[in-house]
Design a protein around this motif. Structure first.
Motif, PDB file in Angstrom:
ATOM      1  N   SER A   1       0.829  -1.198   0.000  1.00 45.55           N
ATOM      2  CA  SER A   1       0.000   0.000   0.000  1.00 45.55           C
ATOM      3  C   SER A   1       0.869   1.256   0.000  1.00 45.55           C
ATOM      4  O   SER A   1       1.998   1.249   0.517  1.00 45.55           O
ATOM      5  CB  SER A   1      -0.915   0.009   1.218  1.00 45.55           C
ATOM      6  OG  SER A   1      -0.157   0.062   2.403  1.00 45.55           O
TER       7      SER A   1
ATOM      8  N   TRP B   1      -1.719  -2.582   3.743  1.00 48.33           N
ATOM      9  CA  TRP B   1      -1.970  -3.864   3.086  1.00 48.33           C
ATOM     10  C   TRP B   1      -0.769  -4.262   2.242  1.00 48.33           C
ATOM     11  O   TRP B   1       0.048  -3.435   1.864  1.00 48.33           O
ATOM     12  CB  TRP B   1      -3.238  -3.869   2.244  1.00 48.33           C
ATOM     13  CG  TRP B   1      -3.357  -2.744   1.246  1.00 48.33           C
ATOM     14  CD1 TRP B   1      -4.068  -1.600   1.399  1.00 48.33           C
ATOM     15  CD2 TRP B   1      -2.747  -2.655  -0.051  1.00 48.33           C
ATOM     16  NE1 TRP B   1      -3.925  -0.789   0.288  1.00 48.33           N
ATOM     17  CE2 TRP B   1      -3.123  -1.423  -0.627  1.00 48.33           C
ATOM     18  CE3 TRP B   1      -1.902  -3.470  -0.785  1.00 48.33           C
ATOM     19  CZ2 TRP B   1      -2.706  -1.008  -1.881  1.00 48.33           C
ATOM     20  CZ3 TRP B   1      -1.485  -3.050  -2.042  1.00 48.33           C
ATOM     21  CH2 TRP B   1      -1.890  -1.838  -2.579  1.00 48.33           C
TER      22      TRP B   1
ATOM     23  N   ARG C   1      -4.617 -10.202  -1.021  1.00 54.95           N
ATOM     24  CA  ARG C   1      -4.205  -9.135  -0.110  1.00 54.95           C
ATOM     25  C   ARG C   1      -4.225  -9.678   1.306  1.00 54.95           C
ATOM     26  O   ARG C   1      -5.065 -10.509   1.639  1.00 54.95           O
ATOM     27  CB  ARG C   1      -5.215  -7.976  -0.191  1.00 54.95           C
ATOM     28  CG  ARG C   1      -4.696  -6.743  -0.816  1.00 54.95           C
ATOM     29  CD  ARG C   1      -5.683  -5.570  -0.731  1.00 54.95           C
ATOM     30  NE  ARG C   1      -6.981  -5.871  -0.194  1.00 54.95           N
ATOM     31  CZ  ARG C   1      -8.100  -5.877  -0.900  1.00 54.95           C
ATOM     32  NH1 ARG C   1      -8.096  -5.639  -2.176  1.00 54.95           N
ATOM     33  NH2 ARG C   1      -9.243  -6.138  -0.316  1.00 54.95           N
ATOM     34  N   ASP C   2      -3.353  -9.199   2.143  1.00 55.70           N
ATOM     35  CA  ASP C   2      -3.345  -9.687   3.525  1.00 55.70           C
ATOM     36  C   ASP C   2      -4.516  -9.163   4.349  1.00 55.70           C
ATOM     37  O   ASP C   2      -4.701  -9.570   5.484  1.00 55.70           O
ATOM     38  CB  ASP C   2      -2.013  -9.413   4.216  1.00 55.70           C
ATOM     39  CG  ASP C   2      -1.647  -7.941   4.247  1.00 55.70           C
ATOM     40  OD1 ASP C   2      -2.444  -7.096   3.786  1.00 55.70           O
ATOM     41  OD2 ASP C   2      -0.552  -7.631   4.719  1.00 55.70           O
ATOM     42  N   THR C   3      -5.341  -8.304   3.768  1.00 55.27           N
ATOM     43  CA  THR C   3      -6.536  -7.802   4.458  1.00 55.27           C
ATOM     44  C   THR C   3      -7.792  -8.580   4.060  1.00 55.27           C
ATOM     45  O   THR C   3      -8.880  -8.257   4.522  1.00 55.27           O
ATOM     46  CB  THR C   3      -6.746  -6.307   4.154  1.00 55.27           C
ATOM     47  OG1 THR C   3      -6.828  -6.132   2.737  1.00 55.27           O
ATOM     48  CG2 THR C   3      -5.614  -5.466   4.714  1.00 55.27           C
ATOM     49  N   GLU C   4      -7.652  -9.605   3.221  1.00 55.50           N
ATOM     50  CA  GLU C   4      -8.792 -10.428   2.810  1.00 55.50           C
ATOM     51  C   GLU C   4      -9.307 -11.218   4.015  1.00 55.50           C
ATOM     52  O   GLU C   4      -8.585 -11.451   4.978  1.00 55.50           O
ATOM     53  CB  GLU C   4      -8.368 -11.415   1.725  1.00 55.50           C
ATOM     54  CG  GLU C   4      -7.852 -10.778   0.461  1.00 55.50           C
ATOM     55  CD  GLU C   4      -8.943 -10.225  -0.438  1.00 55.50           C
ATOM     56  OE1 GLU C   4     -10.137 -10.450  -0.168  1.00 55.50           O
ATOM     57  OE2 GLU C   4      -8.602  -9.561  -1.414  1.00 55.50           O
TER      58      GLU C   4
ATOM     59  N   ARG D   1      -7.371 -15.862   2.714  1.00 62.36           N
ATOM     60  CA  ARG D   1      -5.941 -15.771   3.032  1.00 62.36           C
ATOM     61  C   ARG D   1      -5.387 -16.886   3.905  1.00 62.36           C
ATOM     62  O   ARG D   1      -4.176 -17.059   3.992  1.00 62.36           O
ATOM     63  CB  ARG D   1      -5.624 -14.424   3.669  1.00 62.36           C
ATOM     64  CG  ARG D   1      -6.304 -14.164   4.971  1.00 62.36           C
ATOM     65  CD  ARG D   1      -5.947 -12.779   5.520  1.00 62.36           C
ATOM     66  NE  ARG D   1      -6.895 -12.381   6.521  1.00 62.36           N
ATOM     67  CZ  ARG D   1      -6.880 -12.789   7.773  1.00 62.36           C
ATOM     68  NH1 ARG D   1      -5.952 -13.589   8.190  1.00 62.36           N
ATOM     69  NH2 ARG D   1      -7.799 -12.379   8.625  1.00 62.36           N
TER      70      ARG D   1
END
Length: 74
Positions: A17, A23, A36-39, A44
């Motif tokens: 990001s 992210w 994305r690690d925010t999924e 994830r």
């Protein structure tokens, strides 16, 4: 980190990001899975990923290539 789709280790960082630490986008080389690690955990985390979407190295080896997009008609 373990890929949720192919259950192998070694995802590469594809992007981060503009604001540090918000992210990170990871891509797995074997199966091409991008996340994305925010999924949510179902995307994830390997333990929560749906079995029907899992692949193995053998599945990837025999997968059909995606056809190219034809030239635009004029």
């Amino acid at each position: 980190m373990t890929c949720p789709r192919c259950s192998t280790d070694g995802a590469a960082v594809l992007a981060t990001s503009p604001v540090p630490g918000v992210w990170t986008v990871h891509r797995r080389g074997l199966c091409g899975f991008v996340r994305r690690d925010t999924e949510p955990p179902a995307v994830r985390a390997a333990a929560h990923y749906p079995d029907r979407f899992r692949v193995t190295a053998d599945d990837v080896a025999v997968a059909v290539d995606v056809p190219t997009v034809p030239a635009r008609r004029t």
